[in-house]
Motif scaffolding. Sequence first.
Motif, PDB file in Angstrom:
ATOM      1  N   HIS A  29       0.876  -1.163   0.000  1.00 53.34           N
ATOM      2  CA  HIS A  29       0.000   0.000   0.000  1.00 53.34           C
ATOM      3  C   HIS A  29       0.917   1.218   0.000  1.00 53.34           C
ATOM      4  N   VAL A  30       0.778   2.069  -0.990  1.00 52.04           N
ATOM      5  CA  VAL A  30       1.728   3.167  -1.222  1.00 52.04           C
ATOM      6  C   VAL A  30       1.013   4.508  -1.172  1.00 52.04           C
ATOM      7  N   VAL A  31       1.669   5.478  -0.492  1.00 51.46           N
ATOM      8  CA  VAL A  31       1.224   6.875  -0.486  1.00 51.46           C
ATOM      9  C   VAL A  31       2.431   7.736  -0.871  1.00 51.46           C
ATOM     10  N   ILE A  32       2.258   8.546  -1.879  1.00 55.66           N
ATOM     11  CA  ILE A  32       3.319   9.466  -2.312  1.00 55.66           C
ATOM     12  C   ILE A  32       2.782  10.885  -2.193  1.00 55.66           C
ATOM     13  N   ASP A  33       3.445  11.698  -1.363  1.00 57.58           N
ATOM     14  CA  ASP A  33       3.073  13.108  -1.186  1.00 57.58           C
ATOM     15  C   ASP A  33       4.145  13.991  -1.826  1.00 57.58           C
ATOM     16  N   THR A  34       3.737  15.025  -2.504  1.00 55.86           N
ATOM     17  CA  THR A  34       4.669  15.961  -3.139  1.00 55.86           C
ATOM     18  C   THR A  34       5.197  16.953  -2.111  1.00 55.86           C
ATOM     19  N   ILE A  35       6.526  17.226  -2.174  1.00 57.26           N
ATOM     20  CA  ILE A  35       7.167  18.208  -1.274  1.00 57.26           C
ATOM     21  C   ILE A  35       7.473  19.444  -2.107  1.00 57.26           C
ATOM     22  N   TYR A  36       6.957  20.578  -1.628  1.00 57.31           N
ATOM     23  CA  TYR A  36       7.129  21.836  -2.347  1.00 57.31           C
ATOM     24  C   TYR A  36       8.085  22.757  -1.594  1.00 57.31           C
ATOM     25  N   ALA A  37       8.818  23.587  -2.364  1.00 56.20           N
ATOM     26  CA  ALA A  37       9.653  24.645  -1.776  1.00 56.20           C
ATOM     27  C   ALA A  37       8.775  25.845  -1.477  1.00 56.20           C
ATOM     28  N   ASP A  38       9.404  26.827  -0.807  1.00 54.68           N
ATOM     29  CA  ASP A  38       8.620  28.014  -0.447  1.00 54.68           C
ATOM     30  C   ASP A  38       8.089  28.721  -1.675  1.00 54.68           C
ATOM     31  N   ASP A  39       8.825  28.600  -2.790  1.00 55.83           N
ATOM     32  CA  ASP A  39       8.359  29.269  -4.012  1.00 55.83           C
ATOM     33  C   ASP A  39       7.376  28.421  -4.802  1.00 55.83           C
ATOM     34  N   GLY A  40       6.985  27.252  -4.251  1.00 54.94           N
ATOM     35  CA  GLY A  40       6.000  26.402  -4.900  1.00 54.94           C
ATOM     36  C   GLY A  40       6.569  25.399  -5.857  1.00 54.94           C
ATOM     37  N   SER A  41       7.912  25.388  -5.981  1.00 56.03           N
ATOM     38  CA  SER A  41       8.499  24.402  -6.883  1.00 56.03           C
ATOM     39  C   SER A  41       8.606  23.050  -6.192  1.00 56.03           C
ATOM     40  N   VAL A  42       8.579  21.968  -6.990  1.00 52.16           N
ATOM     41  CA  VAL A  42       8.660  20.607  -6.456  1.00 52.16           C
ATOM     42  C   VAL A  42      10.122  20.301  -6.150  1.00 52.16           C
ATOM     43  N   VAL A  43      10.350  19.952  -4.867  1.00 52.88           N
ATOM     44  CA  VAL A  43      11.718  19.626  -4.470  1.00 52.88           C
ATOM     45  C   VAL A  43      11.884  18.127  -4.227  1.00 52.88           C
ATOM     46  N   GLY A  44      10.754  17.378  -4.251  1.00 49.17           N
ATOM     47  CA  GLY A  44      10.854  15.939  -4.043  1.00 49.17           C
ATOM     48  C   GLY A  44       9.518  15.330  -3.635  1.00 49.17           C
ATOM     49  N   PHE A  45       9.650  14.073  -3.151  1.00 44.80           N
ATOM     50  CA  PHE A  45       8.438  13.346  -2.762  1.00 44.80           C
ATOM     51  C   PHE A  45       8.690  12.561  -1.481  1.00 44.80           C
ATOM     52  N   ALA A  46       7.682  12.532  -0.628  1.00 45.41           N
ATOM     53  CA  ALA A  46       7.727  11.666   0.563  1.00 45.41           C
ATOM     54  C   ALA A  46       6.930  10.398   0.229  1.00 45.41           C
ATOM     55  N   LYS A  47       7.560   9.245   0.407  1.00 47.05           N
ATOM     56  CA  LYS A  47       6.923   7.985   0.011  1.00 47.05           C
ATOM     57  C   LYS A  47       6.812   7.068   1.229  1.00 47.05           C
ATOM     58  N   ILE A  48       5.583   6.640   1.490  1.00 51.56           N
ATOM     59  CA  ILE A  48       5.312   5.731   2.610  1.00 51.56           C
ATOM     60  C   ILE A  48       4.712   4.453   2.031  1.00 51.56           C
ATOM     61  N   THR A  49       5.355   3.340   2.342  1.00 53.10           N
ATOM     62  CA  THR A  49       4.902   2.035   1.832  1.00 53.10           C
ATOM     63  C   THR A  49       4.650   1.105   3.011  1.00 53.10           C
ATOM     64  N   ARG A  50       3.538   0.378   2.911  1.00 58.85           N
ATOM     65  CA  ARG A  50       3.246  -0.622   3.953  1.00 58.85           C
ATOM     66  C   ARG A  50       3.067  -1.982   3.294  1.00 58.85           C
ATOM     67  N   ASP A  51       3.590  -3.023   3.948  1.00 56.40           N
ATOM     68  CA  ASP A  51       3.485  -4.399   3.432  1.00 56.40           C
ATOM     69  C   ASP A  51       2.122  -4.973   3.822  1.00 56.40           C
ATOM     70  N   PHE A  52       1.243  -5.125   2.822  1.00 56.41           N
ATOM     71  CA  PHE A  52      -0.112  -5.672   3.048  1.00 56.41           C
ATOM     72  C   PHE A  52      -0.232  -7.091   2.486  1.00 56.41           C
ATOM     73  N   THR A  53       0.904  -7.769   2.381  1.00 52.38           N
ATOM     74  CA  THR A  53       0.873  -9.101   1.778  1.00 52.38           C
ATOM     75  C   THR A  53      -0.047 -10.050   2.530  1.00 52.38           C
ATOM     76  N   GLU A  54       0.070 -10.044   3.853  1.00 54.63           N
ATOM     77  CA  GLU A  54      -0.770 -10.946   4.647  1.00 54.63           C
ATOM     78  C   GLU A  54      -2.243 -10.586   4.513  1.00 54.63           C
ATOM     79  N   ARG A  55      -2.517  -9.282   4.563  1.00 55.16           N
ATOM     80  CA  ARG A  55      -3.911  -8.870   4.394  1.00 55.16           C
ATOM     81  C   ARG A  55      -4.420  -9.257   3.010  1.00 55.16           C
ATOM     82  N   ARG A  56      -3.521  -9.044   2.015  1.00 55.69           N
ATOM     83  CA  ARG A  56      -3.885  -9.400   0.643  1.00 55.69           C
ATOM     84  C   ARG A  56      -4.173 -10.891   0.528  1.00 55.69           C
TER      85      ARG A  56
END
Length: 642
Positions: free
Chosen positions: A103-130
Amino acid sequence: MRQITTTPSDEAERFRLLVESITDYAIYLLDPTGVVTSWNRGAERFKGYKSEEIIGENFSRFYSEKDRDAGLPAKALSIAVSEGKFEGEGWRIRRDGSRFWAHVVIDTIYADDGSVVGFAKITRDFTERRRSEEALRRSEEQFRLLVQSVTDYAIYMLNPEGIVTNWNPGAQRIKGYKAGEIVGKHFSEFYTEEDRATGEPKRALEVALREGRWEKEGWRVRKDGSRFWCHVVIDPIRDDNGEVIGFAKITRDVTERKEAEEMLARAREALFQSQKMDAVGQLTGGVAHDFNNLLMAVLGSLELLRRRLPDDPRMLRLLDNAMAGAQRGAALTQRMLAFARRQKLDTKPVDLSALVRGMTDLLQRSIGPDVAIETQFPLSLEKAMADENQVELALLNLSVNARDAMREGGVILISARNQTVGEGHETGLPPGRYVTLSVIDEGEGMDAETVTRATEPFFTTKGVGKGTGLGLSMVHGMSEQMGGRLMLKSKMGEGTTAEIWLPVACGGTEAGASSMGLQQERVLRSLRVLAVDDDYLVLFNTVAMLEELGHTAFSASSGGAALEVLRKEQVDLVVTDHAMPKMTGLQLLEAVRAEWPGLPVLLATGYAELPGGPGSAVPVLHKPFTENDLATALRSVLEPTA
């Protein structure tokens, strides 16, 4: 108190330590191109890479080759930029090449001027649930396939209001509706109008809710309107909170089983009726036999007494009245013996159409002017093998019953037809040719229970003092004794048809009149006759008749006593009762033939059938007999030597 101050660098360090310590989530950063720039312990545990092995590599490494070729990594970042966030699930690849469901969530990280400086990525292993979800899905699919494969049971669901929500092939086969024709309709559609009127469908759901289950059998209606007998179970379906979300309904067509049970019940009832009628017949025959003996004593004594009384008209009238009453009693015993099939019948070919024509006037006088008699006979009607007198009596009984059933008058139709009976016929008769004599009325008819009991002796619907209840039982017994059957067909308000089935006379010739009629005046020589009977009244009467006829009579009250008399006296003939204790008349006959081979024996009995053996050809004198009957019987036995 000591105040602790922190700097931004301290807070950043604490946040780094927090992220680094998380092991249930893979939390890491990507630069704007998707290159990994940080890596926590959770990421290392899920994906198998150490930080130095993965930092600087593009996160597309975690995708399968197929997903990379489809551009899924870049698409995920594009969605995160355009929408501010990307969330999804899918298969990802570990360092060792194995797959896990993430299960993946990717959030965009913005600079003060609104430019994209990167992404925060959170992944969880849902294999057992799956795996659990997949196992549940497979289980549900298997259950669905199981239900859909069942054709012997109608298995479907109802919502809480009783609306059909799904439908299996078994339901379609049993009830005739396709899913599209019945889903969305109320399940009361399957109930009969009578059950809907009494609220049976609603009551079924209420009982299922209250007791946790409803089970019953009853009639249901198919799409084509035909009825079938079914076994039904309704169970309530509840969610995890115990709330009712519907009902599971299972129906099975058990019509064949019910029909088999009904056939078995009818067979048992028929066996019971047969056993009951046999028992009643045995009782009736025994009573009639004893009554015959009493009537013989009464009639014989009255006949002898009448000859000795002075010619006093008043006294003779009283005596004649007593004899008439005794003769009516004798007629009653004949009916009882006919029911018990113990009455001697004189069967010969009978033209039923001629017989009916000959007694039409008698029938009309007997039933009165309010009822008309019509006859219908085919020209090619075959002769029946029957006792003419008994058929006349049966026809009279049936006609009187028909008249009594038509309180407002009407028409009685007497008809006959040729019939051929095969195997398994409704009459139960052996295969062959028969003649059916029918008496049809327009009366009130009988219900099924009355039809069943109508041939029982002493059963009558005419009220006290208006019938003996022996008419139909006599016809029943007479018909069966002649190898036929009495069949009754009736419905309330539709009249009754009584049919006497008689076997066809095959090539027989009608017996001519006997040359030894009752009025024959030929006189026998004086005989020495031994009378044997265990009933003192009958024995006394028989001896008196013999003496009145001019014979010398000896008496014995048993077979043993008769043998003693025969050893002492010279006897020309033996007249013996049959039903005696210790030694029957046939056993006495056998003993007489063994010791006195040429001595004639005349068997006096009220029974029609005698056991086989040495007495199969013995002359029979039927009780109750008169002096004239006795004289004729003696003459028939001794005429060759008289």
